[in-house]
Design an enzyme around this catalytic site. Structure first.
Site, PDB file in Angstrom:
ATOM      1  N   TYR A 169     -22.293 -24.293  18.776  1.00 53.01           N
ATOM      2  CA  TYR A 169     -22.125 -25.393  17.532  1.00 53.01           C
ATOM      3  C   TYR A 169     -21.860 -26.289  18.578  1.00 53.01           C
ATOM      4  CZ  TYR A 169     -18.326 -21.581  18.036  1.00 53.01           C
ATOM      5  OH  TYR A 169     -17.199 -20.696  18.543  1.00 53.01           O
TER       6      TYR A 169
ATOM      7  N   HIS B   3     -16.129 -17.412  19.767  1.00 46.88           N
ATOM      8  CA  HIS B   3     -15.225 -16.454  19.817  1.00 46.88           C
ATOM      9  C   HIS B   3     -15.074 -15.601  19.722  1.00 46.88           C
ATOM     10  CE1 HIS B   3     -12.315 -15.106  16.711  1.00 46.88           C
ATOM     11  NE2 HIS B   3     -11.584 -16.055  16.276  1.00 46.88           N
TER      12      HIS B   3
ATOM     13  N   ARG C 283     -11.234 -24.006  22.904  1.00 44.89           N
ATOM     14  CA  ARG C 283     -11.969 -22.575  23.137  1.00 44.89           C
ATOM     15  C   ARG C 283     -13.060 -22.666  24.020  1.00 44.89           C
ATOM     16  NH1 ARG C 283     -15.054 -19.590  19.881  1.00 44.89           N
ATOM     17  NH2 ARG C 283     -14.042 -20.749  18.007  1.00 44.89           N
TER      18      ARG C 283
END
Length: 185
Positions: free
Chosen positions: A116, A108, A104
């Site tokens: 991260y 999200h 990805r």
């Protein structure tokens, strides 16, 4: 000979209802392919920090559900693995698990700045493993399309998406009576 595909992510693979579903699907030999979209970061936690087993497809073994991992950045590999899984289900062998290892590029959700992982990691993946660029190269190298053909397809897709977005923005809200339409569980 119909087959159902059920999609969930690597984060959801850690939830209990997945195992209840595996158990029932195996008991009833349901023709379902469980597709685990493993983007390696769930909601923002690296898989190695949240999951004790690196190969998520093996989680069906306790229920007798076979499976495999496939490179989700390779369209042809996904096609081949999907065909194998469909054949398994259509043969009456019950469920199958496909763990599709993908990536990805963005967070999200809108509230996920994706801090991260480094920008360099994301850019490296785009440069070296982008699924769409891989297919583009295959089409061009195989003489299946020209650069102009692909630009025309891209333009057409953008028009379809923009039209759908505009339809969505300008359409009235559905009636409350539609809330329960096509709900079976």
């Amino acid at each position: 000979k119909k087959v159902a595909f059920t999609y969930f992510g690597d984060g959801a693979a850690n939830q209990g209802q997945v195992y209840e579903t595996f158990n029932m699907a195996a008991l009833w030999k349901l023709p379902v392919i469980f597709v685990i979209e493993n983007n390696q970061y769930a909601m923002g936690t690296a898989q190695k920090r949240s999951t004790s087993t690196p190969d998520l497809y093996t989680r069906g073994e306790a229920f007798g559900i076979p499976g495999e991992t496939v490179d989700g950045m390779d369209v042809l590999a996904v096609k081949a693995a999907s065909e194998k899984a469909v054949a398994h289900c259509r043969a009456g062998e019950g469920p199958y698990i496909l763990e599709v290892k993908t990536y990805r590029y963005r967070g999200h959700s809108m509230s996920d700045p994706a801090k991260y992982r480094s920008r360099e990691e994301v850019q490296k993946m785009r440069d070296e493993r982008d699924a769409i660029e891989h297919v583009r190269e295959l089409l061009l190298a195989g003489g299946h399309a020209t650069d102009d053909d692909l630009k025309a397809i891209d333009k057409e897709i953008k028009a379809v998406v923009n039209e759908a977005a505009e339809f969505s923005k300008t359409s009235p809200e559905p009636a409350l009576s539609e809330l329960w339409t096509d709900i079976y569980a």
